[in-house]
Design an enzyme around this catalytic site. Structure first.
Site, PDB file in Angstrom:
ATOM      1  N   PRO A  82       0.808  -1.225   0.000  1.00 23.49           N
ATOM      2  CG  PRO A  82      -1.000  -1.605   1.432  1.00 23.49           C
ATOM      3  CD  PRO A  82       0.314  -2.201   0.974  1.00 23.49           C
ATOM      4  CB  CYS A  83       1.406   3.616  -2.612  1.00 21.54           C
ATOM      5  SG  CYS A  83      -0.132   4.024  -3.478  1.00 21.54           S
ATOM      6  CD  GLN A  84      -3.581   3.665  -0.222  1.00 19.29           C
ATOM      7  OE1 GLN A  84      -2.649   2.964   0.172  1.00 19.29           O
ATOM      8  NE2 GLN A  84      -4.628   3.164  -0.853  1.00 19.29           N
ATOM      9  CG  PHE A  86       5.217   5.250   1.614  1.00 19.69           C
ATOM     10  CD1 PHE A  86       6.073   5.504   2.671  1.00 19.69           C
ATOM     11  CD2 PHE A  86       4.634   4.000   1.534  1.00 19.69           C
ATOM     12  CE1 PHE A  86       6.345   4.529   3.616  1.00 19.69           C
ATOM     13  CE2 PHE A  86       4.903   3.016   2.466  1.00 19.69           C
ATOM     14  CZ  PHE A  86       5.760   3.290   3.518  1.00 19.69           C
TER      15      PHE A  86
END
Length: 358
Positions: A82-84, A86
């Site tokens: 999951p990238c949210q 960063f």
């Protein structure tokens, strides 16, 4: 055929690129010698889309609950954790990076599997903002934990538009190698010739210019124009260039944001789901309509572009062909190296030296 275990699989963009065998904008992306043997994602709607498009099936579940010992045999671990936490665009909630204990530390589920099962390779994907999150400390932590799991690492910021995707989507790709011989022979793919670049005009469906539900209301446009100078928003796209990055909130795209939109005959409109899928380089025969339009937009916006991933996977194929299957590392694991790209970086400190690949 090498076996692949896929975490955070979403609707399958990364997995489709990994196995190949699809067509996009008139070009064939040949089947690669990889087979997905396990796939998991927590989003039931993404998983439903995935299972409409692949013979093998993905399961709905939390990666933190995986029984590692019961996983099938595999050679490669892949995942876009999951990238949210960063993402530079993350404002609500704010960009917490690894301080986000809910999503910012899910990369450790990949690390746990690497430590326990020791596959030959892994590929991880995340937003470019991973490099700057927590003032650069997040990437140092992540790369160190992957390295400490027993892997030599290469990383690179890949711009999808350089590989035939009509979108300026920049993502950090981390490739891990259990064996130093593989690590030494791997190179990231070189960008295509500019003649092979794709632009927004290549994927826009002009029939959608008559779809009223895609257009913003006069009230929304007036609000954007009132604050445009101050906010620098309303990102109308140039059809003769790759699109700006599309995101998971395409269904609720706003003119008062950095979201890319189209300006058609003096009016603003958002992309249709099929246009968004093409911008992400999904083939036209990839099915999304088993879920609601809102879920389609979210799944598409969160996906890894299959064409970009195909080029990365194909680079790994070339490495495998350079190495016989019985090659083992003859060099000690270099614990002082956290990742290598072009030159190398020791725990986050760049050096100007290059590896001699002659």
């Amino acid at each position: 055929m090498m076996k692949v275990l896929s975490l955070f699989s979403g609707c399958g963009g990364m997995d489709l690129g990994m196995i190949g065998g699809f067509s996009y904008l008139g070009k064939e992306y040949e089947k690669l010698p990889f087979e997905i043997v396990y796939s998991i994602d927590f989003d039931q709607y993404c998983t439903k889309i995935y299972n409409e498009n692949f013979e093998h099936k993905s399961i709905v579940g939390d990666v933190r609950n995986i029984d590692i010992e019961k996983l099938p045999k595999f050679d490669i671990l892949i995942g876009g954790f999951p990238c949210q936490s960063f993402s530079i665009s993350a404002q609500n909630p704010p960009r917490l990076g690894c301080k986000d204990e809910d999503k910012g530390l899910l990369f450790r589920e990949m690390v746990k599997i690497l430590e326990a099962r020791k596959p030959r390779f892994f590929i991880a994907e995340n937003v470019k903002g991973l490099l700057s999150a927590n003032k650069g400390q997040a990437f140092k932590l992540i790369s160190k934990e992957f390295s400490d799991a027993g892997y030599h690492l290469r990383f690179k910021v890949i711009n999808a538009s350089h590989f035939g995707v009509p979108q300026k989507r920049e993502r950090v790709i981390i490739v891990g190698f259990r064996d130093y011989s593989d690590f030494f022979k791997f190179s990231f793919p070189y960008p295509l010739s500019k003649n092979d670049f794709k632009v927004l005009r290549d994927v826009i469906d002009y029939r959608e210019d008559y779809n009223e539900k895609l257009f913003f209301s006069d009230k929304a446009v007036a609000g954007m124009m009132k604050n445009r100078t101050k906010m620098n928003k309303g990102r109308a796209q140039n059809l003769d260039e790759p699109c700006n990055t599309i995101s998971s909130h395409l269904a609720k795209v706003s003119l008062n944001s950095t979201d890319p939109v189209l300006f058609v005959n003096g009016r603003y409109r958002r992309f249709s789901t099929s246009e968004a899928a093409r911008i992400q380089s999904f083939p036209d025969d990839f099915k999304f309509d088993s879920v609601t339009e809102t879920c389609q937009y979210r799944a598409i916006g969160n996906a890894v572009p299959p064409v970009m991933m195909w080029h990365i996977a194909n680079a790994l194929v070339k490495t495998i062909k350079k190495c016989t299957t019985n090659v083992v590392a003859t060099y000690p694991l270099q614990k002082d190296i956290s990742f290598v790209s072009e030159g190398y970086i020791v725990y986050g400190e760049p050096r100007n030296e290059r590896l001699d690949k002659s």
